[in-house]
Structure formats: C-alpha cells, structure tokens
Enzyme design. Structure first.
Site, short mmCIF file in Angstrom:
data_model
loop_
_atom_site.label_atom_id
_atom_site.label_comp_id
_atom_site.label_asym_id
_atom_site.label_seq_id
_atom_site.Cartn_x
_atom_site.Cartn_y
_atom_site.Cartn_z
N THR A 163 0.87 -1.18 0.00
CA THR A 163 0.00 0.00 0.00
C THR A 163 0.91 1.22 0.00
O THR A 163 1.64 1.45 0.97
CB THR A 163 -0.90 0.02 1.25
OG1 THR A 163 -1.63 -1.20 1.31
CG2 THR A 163 -1.87 1.20 1.18
N LYS A 209 -1.94 5.04 8.55
CA LYS A 209 -1.12 5.10 7.32
C LYS A 209 -2.00 5.29 6.09
O LYS A 209 -1.76 6.16 5.26
CB LYS A 209 -0.31 3.80 7.19
CG LYS A 209 0.41 3.69 5.85
CD LYS A 209 1.01 2.32 5.58
CE LYS A 209 1.50 2.28 4.13
NZ LYS A 209 2.12 1.03 3.73
N LYS A 239 -7.89 1.27 -3.15
CA LYS A 239 -7.55 0.86 -1.77
C LYS A 239 -7.74 2.02 -0.79
O LYS A 239 -8.36 1.87 0.26
CB LYS A 239 -6.10 0.37 -1.77
CG LYS A 239 -5.45 0.24 -0.42
CD LYS A 239 -5.61 -1.13 0.18
CE LYS A 239 -5.09 -1.15 1.60
NZ LYS A 239 -5.36 -2.39 2.28
P1 NAD Z 1 6.08 -5.74 7.37
O1 NAD Z 1 6.79 -4.59 7.99
O2 NAD Z 1 5.75 -6.94 8.21
O3 NAD Z 1 6.91 -6.25 6.08
C1 NAD Z 1 7.65 -5.43 5.22
C2 NAD Z 1 8.95 -6.16 4.91
O4 NAD Z 1 9.70 -5.38 3.95
C3 NAD Z 1 9.85 -6.34 6.14
O5 NAD Z 1 10.11 -7.72 6.33
C4 NAD Z 1 11.11 -5.56 5.77
O6 NAD Z 1 12.32 -6.15 6.26
C5 NAD Z 1 11.06 -5.59 4.26
N1 NAD Z 1 11.88 -4.55 3.64
C6 NAD Z 1 11.95 -3.22 3.97
N2 NAD Z 1 12.82 -2.59 3.16
C7 NAD Z 1 13.29 -3.54 2.29
C8 NAD Z 1 14.23 -3.50 1.24
N3 NAD Z 1 14.84 -2.36 0.86
N4 NAD Z 1 14.48 -4.65 0.57
C9 NAD Z 1 13.86 -5.80 0.93
N5 NAD Z 1 12.98 -5.90 1.93
C10 NAD Z 1 12.70 -4.77 2.61
O7 NAD Z 1 4.75 -5.13 6.75
P2 NAD Z 1 3.44 -5.93 6.25
O8 NAD Z 1 2.42 -5.93 7.35
O9 NAD Z 1 3.86 -7.20 5.61
O10 NAD Z 1 2.87 -4.89 5.16
C11 NAD Z 1 3.45 -4.81 3.86
C12 NAD Z 1 2.57 -3.90 3.02
O11 NAD Z 1 1.24 -4.42 2.97
C13 NAD Z 1 2.44 -2.46 3.57
O12 NAD Z 1 2.48 -1.56 2.49
C14 NAD Z 1 1.08 -2.47 4.27
O13 NAD Z 1 0.50 -1.19 4.32
C15 NAD Z 1 0.31 -3.43 3.37
N6 NAD Z 1 -0.83 -4.10 4.03
C16 NAD Z 1 -0.67 -4.65 5.27
C17 NAD Z 1 -1.76 -5.27 5.87
C18 NAD Z 1 -1.62 -5.91 7.24
O14 NAD Z 1 -2.67 -6.24 7.84
N7 NAD Z 1 -0.41 -6.12 7.76
C19 NAD Z 1 -3.00 -5.33 5.20
C20 NAD Z 1 -3.13 -4.78 3.93
C21 NAD Z 1 -2.02 -4.16 3.35
#
Ligand code: NAD
Length: 292
Positions: free
Chosen positions: A87, A237, A162
């Site tokens: 997102t 966010k 979204k």
């Molecule tokens: P998270 O923080 O658990 O995962 C993100 C991952 O990206 C981490 O493991 C981090 O180490 C990795 N990362 C960061 N920088 C990086 C780089 N340069 N290279 C490689 N890896 C890198 O977050 P999440 O909950 O998995 O959410 C991910 C996305 O999904 C976000 O944009 C969030 O808004 C969206 N989202 C989350 C949810 C939820 O319920 N968690 C629901 C819908 C959408």
C-alpha cells in the site's frame, strides 16, 4: 513460473509461501525477515529478479518501493511483470510503473485487503491498476494468493481504490464507535442498538461484520481485548495516503481529514498504537461532550 518476491514480512511471507507451495519457483529477498517455507533465498534484489517472469514487491511504503524498483528494474528481463502489492501513495505507484515500462517491463499496482489472516489462508482481495496484458499474466498468481482480483483501471487505479475504500472504513468505524458511546449515555442497550442498526439504514461493515462492541455481533477483535485484526497504526497510514492523494488531486474530503486527525491523535498521543482500529470505542466511552 519463476517469481521474485521482495519484502517477506507479515504479509509478503505467507503470500510467497503460498506461491511456492503450489510448485512455483520463488526466489525471495528481505533485509531482515526469514525465508518462508519453499522460498529460495537470494542475496540481493537484483539476484532475486534475474530471469523472473513476475517480480512481486510487498514493502512498507512508497520511498522503499522506489529504491527497490531502482535495483529490480535494471536486473529484470524485458517482458517481465513488476507487480507491487504494497500500500503506497498513488504518485509512487505511477512513477515506478512508468520506469518499469520505459525499461521494457509490464507494470501493475495490486494492493490488497484481507490482512495477515487473508495472506495466510490465500483469501486476499487484490485491487489492480495496470494494462490488460500485465493483468492476464499475473491473474493465476492472484488466484493462488487471493479469492478476488478486481482490475480497476490503468496505473495507480489499484492504490486509488484501496485508499478510497479505507477512507470509507476509517470514517464509518469512527461514526459507529461514537454512536455506540452515545447510545450508552442515552441508556440504550448495545445489543438492541446492534439489532436495529445492523438491519437499518445506518448499517455498515464496521457495525455488521466487525462490531467494535465486545459481545455484540460476530466475533471481532473487540472480543479479544482489541488485539489486531487491523491495527490503528495501519489505518492511520492509509488515511494519510488518502489525504496526500486528496491534496494532489484537489479533492475535498473533510470527513477523511477528520478521521485522519482522530486516528493520528489516537495512535500518537493516546493509547491506540498496536491496538485494533475498532478500539476507538473505549476511547469515545471515556470522553465527554466537551472533550473535542
Ligand atoms: P512488514 O513490515 O511486516 O513487512 C515489510 C517487509 O519489507 C519487512 O520484512 C522488511 O524487512 C522488508 N523490507 C523493507 N525494506 C526492504 C528492502 N529495501 N528490501 C527488501 N525488503 C525490505 O509489513 P506488512 O504488514 O507485511 O505490510 C506490507 C505492506 O502491505 C504495507 O504496504 C502495508 O501497508 C500493506 N498491508 C498490510 C496489511 C496488514 O494487515 N499487515 C493489510 C493490507 C495491506
């Protein structure tokens, strides 16, 4: 299919595992997260993307997406699809898509709803912005990771869908919570309020499917001490992204603006951080008319 998966956190980890579980050749890269079952660890973004037909990213924000894309795009084969499921702001989604297309790749934004449980159970909903050609290549993967994929339009349309959806959700959750807190003070039983509203014109997903009052309606995070679910931090966010988009598009969104301010206050100055976004109800319960 050979797939690169960048960003293997709470969402990306189980999504990548589901692709590997049905036999796709998934190469993964993350700065910190462990490799999910069946995913082969790459040493860099570029190495993961080499020879991949589809590159999927699931990252925290638009800035990180732009930096990962700058490494992924030059390493990818022409004709590969760059599919971002994070997102992020609409401007970053469109910028990355045009860089990918300029380099001979196909591109799409495909943010999700359904949360971590949806990612684990392969029941996400994908909202897609991009060309028909890109959509048809990635659709079989959406079918594995999710239960529904809506092609919303061109580049950025998925992110737009979204944040509009989540702006409605934030506003209706606040309205639902303040109405329940008002009903309490008017001496109205919560179950009776639910019975009326859930079958009347005030009904919404927030009331009917995710009721913020413990013990009322279907089981929801309210019944588990407001453990997320969908964290208030993530709602904040998404609301901030809606306000960034509204400013860029010159759109008037006063309720979205107010919801952003309330969730900002809740998460950053009160006790909302790490709690479910429906924990707005106890917040309103503890306040009076002049608390403003
Ligand atoms: P998270 O923080 O658990 O995962 C993100 C991952 O990206 C981490 O493991 C981090 O180490 C990795 N990362 C960061 N920088 C990086 C780089 N340069 N290279 C490689 N890896 C890198 O977050 P999440 O909950 O998995 O959410 C991910 C996305 O999904 C976000 O944009 C969030 O808004 C969206 N989202 C989350 C949810 C939820 O319920 N968690 C629901 C819908 C959408």
């Amino acid at each position: 299919m050979r797939i690169a998966f960048i960003g293997l956190g709470n969402m990306g980890g189980p999504m990548a595992a589901n692709l590997a579980a049905v036999g796709h050749d998934v190469s993964g890269f993350d700065l910190t997260a462990p490799m999910p079952s069946g995913v082969v660890k790459a040493e860099s973004v570029a190495q993961a993307c080499k020879n991949a037909a589809v590159i999927i990213t699931m990252l925290p924000n638009g800035k990180i997406l732009r930096s990962v894309a700058a490494e992924a795009i030059p390493a990818a084969d022409k004709g590969a699809v760059f599919c971002d499921c994070s997102t992020v702001d609409v401007a970053s989604a469109r910028a990355v898509a045009s860089q990918a297309e300029a380099a001979g790749l196909l591109a799409m934004d495909a943010p999700v709803s359904g949360g971590v449980t949806g990612a684990q159970s392969g029941k996400l909903t994908f909202m897609i912005g991009g060309t028909d050609a890109a959509f048809s290549i990635v659709l079989p993967l959406f079918d594995i990771m999710g239960q529904k994929a809506v092609h919303c339009g061109g580049s950025g349309a998925g992110q737009a869908a979204k944040i509009c959806n989540n702006m409605i959700l934030g506003v209706t959750m606040i309205a639902t919570c303040e109405a329940i807190a008002l009903a309490d003070k008017l001496g109205l039983d919560r179950q009776k309020l639910f019975d009326v509203v859930s079958t009347s014109s005030g009904y919404s997903w927030s009331m009917n499917a995710y009721c913020p009052a413990p013990g009322v309606g279907p089981v929801s995070p309210a019944d588990h001490g407001y453990k997320p679910g969908f964290a208030a931090d993530l709602m904040l966010k998404d609301l901030r992204l809606s306000q960034q988009a509204a400013a860029e598009a010159d759109a008037d969104t006063p309720m979205g603006h107010l919801a952003t301010e309330l969730y900002g206050q809740f998460v950053e100055q009160e006790d909302g951080r790490g709690r479910d976004f429906s924990a707005m109800l106890p917040r309103f319960e503890s306040r009076g008319h002049i608390d403003g």
